[in-house]
Design a protein around this motif. Structure first.
Motif, PDB file in Angstrom:
ATOM      1  N   HIS A  63       2.039   4.218  -4.013  1.00  0.00           N
ATOM      2  CA  HIS A  63       1.308   3.750  -5.112  1.00  0.00           C
ATOM      3  C   HIS A  63       0.278   2.847  -4.706  1.00  0.00           C
ATOM      4  CE1 HIS A  63       1.320   2.946  -9.478  1.00  0.00           C
ATOM      5  NE2 HIS A  63       1.341   1.628  -9.205  1.00  0.00           N
ATOM      6  N   GLY A  64      -0.827   3.018  -5.674  1.00  0.00           N
ATOM      7  CA  GLY A  64      -1.989   1.955  -5.371  1.00  0.00           C
ATOM      8  C   GLY A  64      -2.572   1.539  -6.459  1.00  0.00           C
ATOM      9  N   SER A  65      -1.632   1.400  -7.635  1.00  0.00           N
ATOM     10  CA  SER A  65      -2.551   1.096  -9.112  1.00  0.00           C
ATOM     11  C   SER A  65      -1.610  -0.401  -9.327  1.00  0.00           C
ATOM     12  CB  SER A  65      -2.248   2.074 -10.049  1.00  0.00           C
ATOM     13  OG  SER A  65      -2.839   1.735 -11.179  1.00  0.00           O
ATOM     14  N   ASN A  66      -1.808  -0.513 -10.637  1.00  0.00           N
ATOM     15  CA  ASN A  66      -1.007  -1.820 -10.869  1.00  0.00           C
ATOM     16  C   ASN A  66       0.332  -2.267 -10.397  1.00  0.00           C
ATOM     17  OD1 ASN A  66      -3.278  -1.274 -12.826  1.00  0.00           O
ATOM     18  ND2 ASN A  66      -2.408  -1.985 -14.731  1.00  0.00           N
ATOM     19  N   GLY A  67       0.263  -3.245  -9.879  1.00  0.00           N
ATOM     20  CA  GLY A  67       1.681  -3.639  -9.217  1.00  0.00           C
ATOM     21  C   GLY A  67       2.231  -2.981  -8.175  1.00  0.00           C
ATOM     22  N   CYS A  68       0.993  -2.484  -7.161  1.00  0.00           N
ATOM     23  CA  CYS A  68       1.385  -1.993  -6.064  1.00  0.00           C
ATOM     24  C   CYS A  68       2.128  -2.804  -5.208  1.00  0.00           C
ATOM     25  CB  CYS A  68       0.218  -1.253  -5.351  1.00  0.00           C
ATOM     26  SG  CYS A  68      -1.082  -2.200  -4.898  1.00  0.00           S
ATOM     27  N   PHE A  69       2.212  -3.927  -5.144  1.00  0.00           N
ATOM     28  CA  PHE A  69       2.810  -4.839  -4.303  1.00  0.00           C
ATOM     29  C   PHE A  69       4.073  -5.523  -4.531  1.00  0.00           C
ATOM     30  CE2 PHE A  69      -1.454  -6.198  -2.063  1.00  0.00           C
ATOM     31  CZ  PHE A  69      -1.326  -5.329  -0.770  1.00  0.00           C
ATOM     32  N   GLY A  70       4.126  -5.022  -5.868  1.00  0.00           N
ATOM     33  CA  GLY A  70       5.605  -5.397  -6.479  1.00  0.00           C
ATOM     34  C   GLY A  70       6.781  -4.634  -6.428  1.00  0.00           C
ATOM     35  N   PRO A  71       7.823  -4.831  -6.895  1.00  0.00           N
ATOM     36  CA  PRO A  71       8.980  -3.807  -6.792  1.00  0.00           C
ATOM     37  C   PRO A  71       8.895  -2.769  -7.730  1.00  0.00           C
ATOM     38  CG  PRO A  71       9.403  -5.651  -8.403  1.00  0.00           C
ATOM     39  CD  PRO A  71       8.169  -6.139  -7.884  1.00  0.00           C
ATOM     40  N   GLY A  72       9.562  -1.586  -7.447  1.00  0.00           N
ATOM     41  CA  GLY A  72       9.541  -0.427  -8.331  1.00  0.00           C
ATOM     42  C   GLY A  72       9.163   0.900  -7.540  1.00  0.00           C
ATOM     43  N   PHE A  73       8.620   0.414  -6.272  1.00  0.00           N
ATOM     44  CA  PHE A  73       7.599   1.566  -5.731  1.00  0.00           C
ATOM     45  C   PHE A  73       8.367   1.766  -4.417  1.00  0.00           C
ATOM     46  CE2 PHE A  73       4.590  -0.363  -8.540  1.00  0.00           C
ATOM     47  CZ  PHE A  73       4.581   0.699  -9.397  1.00  0.00           C
ATOM     48  N   THR A  78       9.658   0.136   1.296  1.00  0.00           N
ATOM     49  CA  THR A  78      10.471   0.507   2.279  1.00  0.00           C
ATOM     50  C   THR A  78       9.505   0.504   3.598  1.00  0.00           C
ATOM     51  OG1 THR A  78      10.531   2.825   1.645  1.00  0.00           O
ATOM     52  CG2 THR A  78      12.458   1.349   0.838  1.00  0.00           C
ATOM     53  N   ILE A  79       8.613   0.999   3.447  1.00  0.00           N
ATOM     54  CA  ILE A  79       7.679   1.477   4.522  1.00  0.00           C
ATOM     55  C   ILE A  79       7.301   0.148   5.118  1.00  0.00           C
ATOM     56  CG2 ILE A  79       5.305   2.209   5.412  1.00  0.00           C
ATOM     57  CD1 ILE A  79       5.706   4.572   3.540  1.00  0.00           C
ATOM     58  N   GLY A  80       6.696  -0.822   4.241  1.00  0.00           N
ATOM     59  CA  GLY A  80       6.480  -2.076   4.699  1.00  0.00           C
ATOM     60  C   GLY A  80       7.561  -2.766   5.268  1.00  0.00           C
ATOM     61  N   ARG A  81       8.657  -2.662   4.619  1.00  0.00           N
ATOM     62  CA  ARG A  81       9.944  -3.314   5.122  1.00  0.00           C
ATOM     63  C   ARG A  81      10.106  -2.856   6.438  1.00  0.00           C
ATOM     64  NH1 ARG A  81      12.404  -7.717   6.215  1.00  0.00           N
ATOM     65  NH2 ARG A  81      14.742  -7.627   6.005  1.00  0.00           N
ATOM     66  N   ALA A  82      10.344  -1.605   6.619  1.00  0.00           N
ATOM     67  CA  ALA A  82      10.407  -1.068   8.196  1.00  0.00           C
ATOM     68  C   ALA A  82       9.609  -1.566   9.208  1.00  0.00           C
ATOM     69  CB  ALA A  82      10.311   0.584   8.105  1.00  0.00           C
ATOM     70  N   ILE A  83       8.431  -1.845   8.835  1.00  0.00           N
ATOM     71  CA  ILE A  83       7.250  -2.486   9.764  1.00  0.00           C
ATOM     72  C   ILE A  83       7.881  -3.879  10.143  1.00  0.00           C
ATOM     73  CG2 ILE A  83       5.131  -3.230   9.953  1.00  0.00           C
ATOM     74  CD1 ILE A  83       5.421  -0.134  10.471  1.00  0.00           C
ATOM     75  N   ARG A  84       8.204  -4.482   9.104  1.00  0.00           N
ATOM     76  CA  ARG A  84       8.767  -6.005   9.097  1.00  0.00           C
ATOM     77  C   ARG A  84       9.839  -6.144  10.224  1.00  0.00           C
ATOM     78  NH1 ARG A  84       6.614 -10.040  10.629  1.00  0.00           N
ATOM     79  NH2 ARG A  84       5.074  -9.522   9.101  1.00  0.00           N
ATOM     80  N   LEU A  85      10.927  -5.147   9.884  1.00  0.00           N
ATOM     81  CA  LEU A  85      12.230  -5.187  10.596  1.00  0.00           C
ATOM     82  C   LEU A  85      11.941  -4.964  11.991  1.00  0.00           C
ATOM     83  CD1 LEU A  85      14.763  -3.175   8.061  1.00  0.00           C
ATOM     84  CD2 LEU A  85      14.564  -5.812   8.863  1.00  0.00           C
TER      85      LEU A  85
END
Length: 175
Positions: A63-73, A78-85
């Motif tokens: 997602h790249g529209s409204n709220g793209c850094f928030g929950p719901g996508f 999960t991709i960002g979380r995988a990198i952080r883990l």
């Protein structure tokens, strides 16, 4: 190894189709010029931002529209979380250990998105860098948390841009 990356992707909740993005991001982050060692050990709250372009981003529902850094996508989170883990478990970027970040930042939880191609009048970042719209491209950059610039009184573009520019260059900004 690919296995280690895949294990972390599963722990983060990634679907199998997300794995090429996670692997691609890890390959970029490990490049010397990315300075991941400096990011892992910084006192600042910076994190790797992944901007994913191409048909694969649409296929997996980035997602790249409204709220793209928030929950719901799911794909974004999960991709960002995988990198952080991976950065924590394989890269030892643990707060109070290798990571010297004082308060940290929510951006260190997840930072993955695509561009809102349908509503943008501009070419994508990938196209501006010489790729075609059909190429699957990941761009990684070290960023600090997004900053809100709120202006509900400007009626002229110049005044609005002055405020945005001011917020981007404020004391304490690393831009």
């Amino acid at each position: 190894s690919v296995r280690d990356v895949a294990v972390h992707a599963v722990m983060a909740g990634c679907l199998p189709d997300y794995l090429p993005v996670v692997i691609g991001a890890v390959r970029l982050i490990l490049r010397d010029e990315f300075n991941m060692g400096g990011v892992q050990c910084t006192m600042h709250g910076v994190a790797p931002l992944m901007i994913v372009n191409g048909p694969h981003a649409a296929k997996i529902g980035l997602h790249g529209s409204n709220g793209c850094f928030g929950p719901g996508f799911r794909a974004n989170v999960t991709i960002g979380r995988a990198i952080r883990l991976i950065l924590m478990n394989l890269g030892a970027g643990l707060p109070g250990k290798a990571s010297a970040t004082i308060f940290s930042s929510p951006i260190r939880y997840t930072a993955c998105l695509t561009e809102n191609v349908e509503l943008s009048p501009f070419e994508t970042l990938a196209v501006s860098r010489g790729y075609t719209p059909d190429d699957n491209v990941i761009t990684c950059a070290m960023v600090e948390s997004p900053r809100l610039h709120f202006d509900d009184v400007s009626t002229e573009p110049g005044r609005l841009l002055l405020g945005i520019g001011d917020s981007m260059t404020s004391t304490g900004s690393w831009n």
